[in-house]
Write a protein that holds these residues in place. Structure first.
Motif, PDB file in Angstrom:
ATOM      1  N   ARG A   1      33.836  27.104  21.541  1.00 13.31           N
ATOM      2  CA  ARG A   1      35.119  26.384  21.613  1.00 13.31           C
ATOM      3  C   ARG A   1      35.315  25.684  22.961  1.00 13.31           C
ATOM      4  O   ARG A   1      35.903  24.607  23.016  1.00 13.31           O
ATOM      5  N   PHE A   2      34.833  26.299  24.029  1.00 19.89           N
ATOM      6  CA  PHE A   2      34.999  25.747  25.374  1.00 19.89           C
ATOM      7  C   PHE A   2      33.655  25.239  25.881  1.00 19.89           C
ATOM      8  O   PHE A   2      32.602  25.815  25.587  1.00 19.89           O
ATOM      9  N   THR A   3      33.718  24.180  26.689  1.00 19.53           N
ATOM     10  CA  THR A   3      32.522  23.631  27.320  1.00 19.53           C
ATOM     11  C   THR A   3      32.799  23.367  28.786  1.00 19.53           C
ATOM     12  O   THR A   3      33.757  22.659  29.121  1.00 19.53           O
ATOM     13  N   ILE A   4      31.961  23.935  29.646  1.00 16.95           N
ATOM     14  CA  ILE A   4      32.086  23.685  31.085  1.00 16.95           C
ATOM     15  C   ILE A   4      31.054  22.646  31.501  1.00 16.95           C
ATOM     16  O   ILE A   4      29.924  22.638  30.988  1.00 16.95           O
ATOM     17  N   SER A   5      31.451  21.768  32.405  1.00 17.50           N
ATOM     18  CA  SER A   5      30.531  20.756  32.914  1.00 17.50           C
ATOM     19  C   SER A   5      30.907  20.456  34.359  1.00 17.50           C
ATOM     20  O   SER A   5      31.997  20.807  34.810  1.00 17.50           O
ATOM     21  N   ARG A   6      29.991  19.807  35.070  1.00 18.08           N
ATOM     22  CA  ARG A   6      30.275  19.483  36.465  1.00 18.08           C
ATOM     23  C   ARG A   6      29.741  18.101  36.795  1.00 18.08           C
ATOM     24  O   ARG A   6      28.738  17.648  36.226  1.00 18.08           O
TER      25      ARG A   6
ATOM     26  N   ARG B   1      40.553  33.147  34.012  1.00 16.38           N
ATOM     27  CA  ARG B   1      41.927  33.097  33.520  1.00 16.38           C
ATOM     28  C   ARG B   1      42.568  34.470  33.625  1.00 16.38           C
ATOM     29  O   ARG B   1      41.888  35.497  33.606  1.00 16.38           O
ATOM     30  N   GLN B   2      43.886  34.427  33.724  1.00 13.55           N
ATOM     31  CA  GLN B   2      44.651  35.670  33.776  1.00 13.55           C
ATOM     32  C   GLN B   2      45.881  35.512  32.896  1.00 13.55           C
ATOM     33  O   GLN B   2      46.744  34.671  33.176  1.00 13.55           O
ATOM     34  N   ALA B   3      45.911  36.303  31.838  1.00 12.53           N
ATOM     35  CA  ALA B   3      47.062  36.311  30.937  1.00 12.53           C
ATOM     36  C   ALA B   3      48.099  37.302  31.449  1.00 12.53           C
ATOM     37  O   ALA B   3      47.752  38.226  32.202  1.00 12.53           O
TER      38      ALA B   3
ATOM     39  N   ALA C   1      36.485  36.196  33.679  1.00 10.41           N
ATOM     40  CA  ALA C   1      35.657  34.997  33.744  1.00 10.41           C
ATOM     41  C   ALA C   1      35.639  34.328  32.375  1.00 10.41           C
ATOM     42  O   ALA C   1      35.476  34.997  31.352  1.00 10.41           O
ATOM     43  N   VAL C   2      35.799  33.030  32.375  1.00  5.29           N
ATOM     44  CA  VAL C   2      35.786  32.254  31.134  1.00  5.29           C
ATOM     45  C   VAL C   2      34.457  31.510  30.985  1.00  5.29           C
ATOM     46  O   VAL C   2      33.799  31.599  29.961  1.00  5.29           O
ATOM     47  N   ALA C   3      34.083  30.772  32.028  1.00  4.55           N
ATOM     48  CA  ALA C   3      32.851  29.990  31.970  1.00  4.55           C
ATOM     49  C   ALA C   3      32.356  29.736  33.385  1.00  4.55           C
ATOM     50  O   ALA C   3      33.157  29.477  34.279  1.00  4.55           O
TER      51      ALA C   3
ATOM     52  N   ILE D   1      23.030  25.545  34.513  1.00  3.62           N
ATOM     53  CA  ILE D   1      22.938  26.634  33.537  1.00  3.62           C
ATOM     54  C   ILE D   1      24.343  27.202  33.362  1.00  3.62           C
ATOM     55  O   ILE D   1      25.053  27.429  34.337  1.00  3.62           O
ATOM     56  N   THR D   2      24.732  27.429  32.104  1.00  7.81           N
ATOM     57  CA  THR D   2      26.098  27.850  31.817  1.00  7.81           C
ATOM     58  C   THR D   2      26.152  29.241  31.194  1.00  7.81           C
ATOM     59  O   THR D   2      25.204  29.685  30.532  1.00  7.81           O
ATOM     60  N   ASN D   3      27.266  29.905  31.416  1.00 10.89           N
ATOM     61  CA  ASN D   3      27.559  31.189  30.781  1.00 10.89           C
ATOM     62  C   ASN D   3      29.010  31.178  30.345  1.00 10.89           C
ATOM     63  O   ASN D   3      29.877  30.664  31.061  1.00 10.89           O
ATOM     64  N   TYR D   4      29.255  31.760  29.169  1.00 11.30           N
ATOM     65  CA  TYR D   4      30.603  31.769  28.618  1.00 11.30           C
ATOM     66  C   TYR D   4      31.006  33.180  28.216  1.00 11.30           C
ATOM     67  O   TYR D   4      30.170  33.990  27.791  1.00 11.30           O
ATOM     68  N   ALA D   5      32.293  33.441  28.294  1.00 10.56           N
ATOM     69  CA  ALA D   5      32.826  34.665  27.713  1.00 10.56           C
ATOM     70  C   ALA D   5      32.674  34.576  26.195  1.00 10.56           C
ATOM     71  O   ALA D   5      32.788  33.490  25.616  1.00 10.56           O
ATOM     72  N   ASP D   6      32.427  35.715  25.571  1.00  4.14           N
ATOM     73  CA  ASP D   6      32.230  35.714  24.113  1.00  4.14           C
ATOM     74  C   ASP D   6      33.440  35.123  23.391  1.00  4.14           C
ATOM     75  O   ASP D   6      33.294  34.460  22.355  1.00  4.14           O
ATOM     76  N   SER D   7      34.614  35.329  23.942  1.00  2.00           N
ATOM     77  CA  SER D   7      35.838  34.899  23.277  1.00  2.00           C
ATOM     78  C   SER D   7      35.996  33.382  23.222  1.00  2.00           C
ATOM     79  O   SER D   7      36.815  32.868  22.449  1.00  2.00           O
ATOM     80  N   VAL D   8      35.236  32.646  24.046  1.00  2.00           N
ATOM     81  CA  VAL D   8      35.389  31.184  24.072  1.00  2.00           C
ATOM     82  C   VAL D   8      34.124  30.444  23.649  1.00  2.00           C
ATOM     83  O   VAL D   8      34.140  29.208  23.565  1.00  2.00           O
TER      84      VAL D   8
END
Length: 120
Positions: free
Chosen positions: A66-71, A38-40, A47-49, A56-63
């Motif tokens: 709260r956020f879930t990535i799936s494929r 994302r770009q504000a 990188a968000v997720a 295997i998933t990785n998330y930014a600490d800020s999300v």
């Protein structure tokens, strides 16, 4: 060529939810990692997720939490479920995929982005 198209952005109130989708099409051989960035306004892209080919998933600490990535590999699609949205989540969200060719050449492809606005 590989095409990447995001959808699902929009305006949502703080505390609300949105689900982003990213569909990959074209001359696909194999997709490795898929991710959301994302770009504000006035900020660098972050990188968000990320989700690997083995899910295997990785998330930014800020999300985290709260956020879930799936494929869905059968549909060549990656999703981002965003809950408990905050105004600071407002940004253009981009999807990126790592594509592996039949000759083992890796390329990254990006979508054009979808705008998420969190505001009351």
């Amino acid at each position: 060529q590989v095409q990447v198209v995001e959808s699902g952005g929009g305006l949502v109130q703080p505390g609300g939810s949105l689900r982003l989708s990213c569909a990959v099409s074209g001359s696909i051989f194999r997709i490795n990692a898929m991710g959301w960035y994302r770009q504000a306004p006035g900020k660098e892209r972050e990188a968000v997720a990320i989700i690997g080919s083995g899910s295997i998933t990785n998330y930014a600490d800020s999300v985290k939490g709260r956020f879930t990535i799936s494929r869905d590999n059968a549909k060549n699609t990656v999703y981002l479920q965003m809950n408990s949205l905050k105004p600071e989540d407002t940004a253009v969200y981009y999807c990126s995929v790592q594509h592996i060719s039949s000759t083992n050449y890796m390329s990254s492809y990006w979508g054009k982005g979808t705008l998420v606005t969190v505001s009351s």
